[in-house]
Write a protein that holds these residues in place. Structure first.
Motif, short mmCIF file in Angstrom:
data_model
loop_
_atom_site.label_atom_id
_atom_site.label_comp_id
_atom_site.label_asym_id
_atom_site.label_seq_id
_atom_site.Cartn_x
_atom_site.Cartn_y
_atom_site.Cartn_z
N ARG A 17 24.74 -1.20 21.08
CA ARG A 17 23.32 -0.99 20.84
C ARG A 17 23.13 -0.37 19.46
O ARG A 17 23.94 0.43 19.03
CB ARG A 17 22.75 -0.04 21.89
CG ARG A 17 22.73 -0.64 23.27
CD ARG A 17 22.23 0.37 24.24
NE ARG A 17 20.95 0.89 23.80
CZ ARG A 17 19.89 1.01 24.56
NH1 ARG A 17 19.95 0.67 25.81
NH2 ARG A 17 18.77 1.50 24.10
N PRO A 18 22.04 -0.73 18.79
CA PRO A 18 21.75 -0.08 17.50
C PRO A 18 21.54 1.41 17.72
O PRO A 18 21.11 1.85 18.78
CB PRO A 18 20.45 -0.74 17.04
CG PRO A 18 20.31 -1.96 17.87
CD PRO A 18 21.05 -1.72 19.14
N ARG A 19 21.89 2.17 16.72
CA ARG A 19 21.70 3.61 16.84
C ARG A 19 20.22 3.95 16.95
O ARG A 19 19.36 3.19 16.53
CB ARG A 19 22.34 4.34 15.68
CG ARG A 19 21.70 4.06 14.36
CD ARG A 19 22.46 4.73 13.26
NE ARG A 19 21.61 4.70 12.08
CZ ARG A 19 21.73 5.51 11.07
NH1 ARG A 19 22.64 6.42 11.07
NH2 ARG A 19 20.93 5.42 10.05
N VAL A 20 19.95 5.11 17.52
CA VAL A 20 18.57 5.56 17.71
C VAL A 20 18.07 6.14 16.39
O VAL A 20 18.75 6.94 15.75
CB VAL A 20 18.49 6.61 18.84
CG1 VAL A 20 17.08 7.14 18.97
CG2 VAL A 20 18.98 6.01 20.14
N LEU A 21 16.89 5.73 16.00
CA LEU A 21 16.29 6.17 14.74
C LEU A 21 14.95 6.82 15.04
O LEU A 21 14.45 6.76 16.15
CB LEU A 21 16.04 4.96 13.83
CG LEU A 21 17.23 4.09 13.48
CD1 LEU A 21 16.77 2.83 12.79
CD2 LEU A 21 18.20 4.86 12.61
N ASP A 22 14.36 7.41 14.01
CA ASP A 22 12.97 7.86 14.10
C ASP A 22 12.29 7.50 12.78
O ASP A 22 12.93 6.98 11.86
CB ASP A 22 12.86 9.35 14.44
CG ASP A 22 13.49 10.26 13.40
OD1 ASP A 22 13.63 9.86 12.22
OD2 ASP A 22 13.85 11.39 13.75
N ALA A 24 11.30 9.27 10.37
CA ALA A 24 11.87 9.96 9.21
C ALA A 24 13.12 9.24 8.70
O ALA A 24 13.32 9.13 7.48
CB ALA A 24 12.19 11.42 9.55
N ASP A 25 13.97 8.74 9.61
CA ASP A 25 15.16 7.99 9.20
C ASP A 25 14.75 6.74 8.42
O ASP A 25 15.36 6.40 7.40
CB ASP A 25 15.98 7.56 10.42
CG ASP A 25 16.58 8.71 11.17
OD1 ASP A 25 16.97 9.72 10.55
OD2 ASP A 25 16.67 8.61 12.42
N VAL A 26 13.74 6.05 8.92
CA VAL A 26 13.28 4.82 8.27
C VAL A 26 12.72 5.13 6.89
O VAL A 26 13.04 4.44 5.91
CB VAL A 26 12.24 4.09 9.16
CG1 VAL A 26 11.64 2.90 8.44
CG2 VAL A 26 12.88 3.66 10.48
N VAL A 27 11.91 6.17 6.78
CA VAL A 27 11.33 6.54 5.48
C VAL A 27 12.42 6.99 4.51
O VAL A 27 12.41 6.60 3.34
CB VAL A 27 10.24 7.62 5.66
CG1 VAL A 27 9.77 8.15 4.32
CG2 VAL A 27 9.06 7.05 6.44
N GLU A 50 20.16 -0.83 4.79
CA GLU A 50 20.49 0.54 4.40
C GLU A 50 20.89 1.38 5.61
O GLU A 50 21.78 2.24 5.52
CB GLU A 50 19.29 1.17 3.69
CG GLU A 50 19.47 2.61 3.30
CD GLU A 50 20.51 2.84 2.21
OE1 GLU A 50 21.10 3.94 2.20
OE2 GLU A 50 20.75 1.93 1.39
N LEU A 51 20.24 1.14 6.74
CA LEU A 51 20.53 1.90 7.96
C LEU A 51 21.66 1.30 8.79
O LEU A 51 22.11 1.90 9.77
CB LEU A 51 19.27 2.00 8.82
CG LEU A 51 18.18 2.90 8.27
CD1 LEU A 51 16.87 2.69 9.01
CD2 LEU A 51 18.61 4.36 8.33
#
Length: 168
Positions: A17-22, A24-27, A50-51
């Motif tokens: 599964r892809p890691r959990v982001l929020d 703030a991580d995306v920005v 990038e992520l």
């Protein structure tokens, strides 16, 4: 030789599964893309790369590029503070706010040589109506200061527009 999976009675591993982001991580990732490649190369796909996640994962956090741009602008504008009454008269505080907003939009210290690109992109987004939570907070702050200055309700829009044009 026996299958190692059969020995442990564990099901075979899937792709994961892809890691959990929020948000703030995306920005943060979007700012890194801008630093590395410039504002013009910012895309949902570039942020996902990038992520290290699939592109569709980003869409679970941000619905489209316009929303991503708005999150970037919100992060930038969150740096602008509305001066407190102890910092001067209404017009002195308005000048502080407007100058700080201008500086914040144009000078992006974390972008080094490419800071002008984001500044130009931020100004274009604001000019096209890319208002988020922070832009609304600052607009309310400007309107409040203008009211304190005694401007008539009918004149507030024109005054705000003039100041906005100055800032952008």
């Amino acid at each position: 030789m026996p299958d190692p999976e059969a020995l442990t009675n564990q099901p075979p591993r899937g792709p994961g599964r892809p890691r959990v982001l929020d948000d703030a991580d995306v920005v943060d990732a979007a700012f890194r893309v801008i630093e590395e490649h410039g504002f013009a190369k910012l895309s949902m796909r570039a942020v996902a790369r990038e992520l290290g996640v699939p592109t569709m994962t980003i869409y679970g956090y941000v619905p489209n590029k316009t929303a991503l741009d708005a999150l970037l602008i919100d992060r930038i504008l969150s740096e602008v503070r509305i001066p407190e009454p102890v910092q001067g008269t209404w017009d002195e505080r308005l000048l502080i706010l407007v100058c700080d907003a201008r500086r914040t939009l144009v000078e992006r210290p974390q972008l080094n040589a490419r800071r002008a690109e984001l500044g130009a992109g931020a100004l274009a987004l604001l000019s096209s109506g890319g208002f988020g939570r922070e832009a609304s907070r600052l607009a309310d702050g400007v309107i409040d200061l203008l009211r304190q200055g005694g401007f008539r309700p009918d004149d507030l829009h024109d005054c705000f527009t003039t100041l906005f044009i100055y800032v952008t």
